[in-house]
Design an enzyme around this catalytic site. Structure first.
Site, mmCIF file in Angstrom:
data_model
loop_
_atom_site.group_PDB
_atom_site.id
_atom_site.type_symbol
_atom_site.label_atom_id
_atom_site.label_comp_id
_atom_site.label_asym_id
_atom_site.label_seq_id
_atom_site.Cartn_x
_atom_site.Cartn_y
_atom_site.Cartn_z
ATOM 1 N N GLY A 10 -26.074 -16.799 -12.082
ATOM 2 C CA GLY A 10 -27.311 -16.849 -12.860
ATOM 3 C C GLY A 10 -27.012 -16.903 -14.339
ATOM 4 O O GLY A 10 -27.664 -16.237 -15.155
ATOM 5 N N ARG A 14 -31.447 -14.377 -18.816
ATOM 6 C CA ARG A 14 -31.227 -13.414 -19.896
ATOM 7 C C ARG A 14 -30.069 -12.476 -19.579
ATOM 8 O O ARG A 14 -29.221 -12.205 -20.430
ATOM 9 C CB ARG A 14 -32.511 -12.614 -20.151
ATOM 10 C CG ARG A 14 -33.608 -13.414 -20.825
ATOM 11 C CD ARG A 14 -34.905 -12.656 -20.863
ATOM 12 N NE ARG A 14 -35.401 -12.358 -19.504
ATOM 13 C CZ ARG A 14 -36.532 -11.732 -19.247
ATOM 14 N NH1 ARG A 14 -37.292 -11.317 -20.252
ATOM 15 N NH2 ARG A 14 -36.918 -11.509 -18.006
ATOM 16 N N GLU A 36 -25.554 -21.733 -11.595
ATOM 17 C CA GLU A 36 -27.011 -21.835 -11.602
ATOM 18 C C GLU A 36 -27.422 -22.601 -10.341
ATOM 19 O O GLU A 36 -26.641 -23.405 -9.810
ATOM 20 C CB GLU A 36 -27.509 -22.564 -12.844
ATOM 21 C CG GLU A 36 -27.668 -21.696 -14.078
ATOM 22 C CD GLU A 36 -28.883 -20.794 -13.998
ATOM 23 O OE1 GLU A 36 -30.001 -21.299 -13.737
ATOM 24 O OE2 GLU A 36 -28.718 -19.576 -14.170
ATOM 25 N N HIS A 157 -41.019 -1.648 -16.321
ATOM 26 C CA HIS A 157 -40.191 -2.799 -16.666
ATOM 27 C C HIS A 157 -41.065 -3.920 -17.230
ATOM 28 O O HIS A 157 -42.294 -3.868 -17.160
ATOM 29 C CB HIS A 157 -39.429 -3.322 -15.441
ATOM 30 C CG HIS A 157 -38.256 -2.477 -15.058
ATOM 31 N ND1 HIS A 157 -38.388 -1.341 -14.288
ATOM 32 C CD2 HIS A 157 -36.934 -2.587 -15.337
ATOM 33 C CE1 HIS A 157 -37.199 -0.796 -14.100
ATOM 34 N NE2 HIS A 157 -36.299 -1.530 -14.737
ATOM 35 N N LYS A 161 -40.347 -8.855 -13.987
ATOM 36 C CA LYS A 161 -39.574 -8.255 -12.896
ATOM 37 C C LYS A 161 -40.310 -8.480 -11.580
ATOM 38 O O LYS A 161 -41.519 -8.248 -11.488
ATOM 39 C CB LYS A 161 -39.338 -6.768 -13.145
ATOM 40 C CG LYS A 161 -38.413 -6.131 -12.112
ATOM 41 C CD LYS A 161 -37.966 -4.756 -12.544
ATOM 42 C CE LYS A 161 -37.046 -4.109 -11.509
ATOM 43 N NZ LYS A 161 -35.838 -4.904 -11.236
#
Length: 282
Positions: A10, A14, A36, A157, A161
């Site tokens: 990934g 972020r 990815e 969060h 999420k």
């Protein structure tokens, strides 16, 4: 010892970019590639440029097997289905797999357990030092306080999420259940709505908040008669999780080699951050 060759799963996300930055800044670690999914706009981009730290001459790919063959350690904060696939690949090539992904089903947990028969897997609902110390404190507090102290876990969060309660909340809930010597699945309360009746003694409650860009906040409350104890952890930067993941990577790849010319994994098994950090019951 030779540099630990690290692959980022990934890599365009972020957390993936944070993992790339922290791994690159850690002595003895080299980022050798990133993954990815097919169709991602990040495939073919330089992983260092994407992370904002300059050109690495290392492009992001979708070919996980080819990258795993070249890597010593895989850092994985993706989604459960992808993580299970990566665990199976790690088992095939006998490398270390660091899992920060959360939200697994029981079937997926079993698949990861099976992969750990052949790969070094470090898996945790939270990789930070602070949270893992918190979990040890929660277990100790739950054991010391009887059922007159109700246990409630609150977590918040960011809006993006996708799983709830968070893996960290469940990790803390399990620590509390272990301290009380009860089954978390049988005694956890995940939602309350309408006329719920009096709170049963001994249950462990979970409350979930989502919004904004909150990285992660967790509190475990022990609510007794006329007093309340709160244990809280607040993450202000994703780097705390990446720092823990790198510690786990170094630990998992520390099997030792007499001529120091290559990296050898610790050996197959399913480990936690408590193993990595050497935190035992307090």
């Amino acid at each position: 010892m030779a540099d630990i060759k690290i692959a980022i799963m990934g890599a365009g996300g972020r957390m993936g970019r944070t993992l790339t930055r922290v791994a690159h800044q850690t002595n003895g670690c080299t980022v050798v590639g990133g993954i990815e999914p097919a169709g991602s706009e990040f495939i073919g981009q330089d992983i260092g440029m994407l992370a904002g730290i300059g050109n690495f001459d290392v492009t992001i790919t979708e070919d996980a097997l080819e990258l795993f063959i070249r890597a010593d350690v895989v850092l994985d904060f993706t989604i459960p289905s992808a993580t299970v696939f990566f665990a199976e690949l790690a088992a095939q090539v006998r490398i270390t797999h660091i899992i920060g992904t959360t939200g697994f089903s029981s079937e997926q947990e079993a698949q990861i357990n099976a992969a750990a028969a052949h790969a070094t897997i470090v898996k945790s609902g939270n990789m930070s030092l602070g949270v893992n110390l918190l979990s040890a404190l929660v277990k100790k507090a739950a054991a010391a306080l009887d059922e007159d102290f109700d246990i409630e876990i609150l977590e918040m969060h960011h809006r993006n999420k996708i799983d709830a309660p968070s893996g960290t909340a469940l990790l803390l809930g399990q620590a509390a259940a272990d301290g009380r010597k009860i089954d978390l699945e049988e005694r956890s309360v995940r939602s309350r709505d309408g006329i719920t009746g009096v709170r049963p003694k001994g249950d462990i409650g979970f409350a979930t908040l989502r919004g904004g860009t909150v990285i992660g906040e967790h509190s475990v409350m022990f609510a007794g008669l006329d007093e309340r104890i709160e244990l809280t952890h607040i993450a202000n930067d994703r780097a705390v999780f990446a720092n823990g993941a790198i510690k786990a990577a170094i630990w998992g790849a520390s099997g030792g080699d007499e001529d120091k010319s290559k990296v050898i994994s610790r050996g197959p098994g399913l480990f936690s951050m408590l193993d990595v950090l050497g935190i035992e019951d307090i």
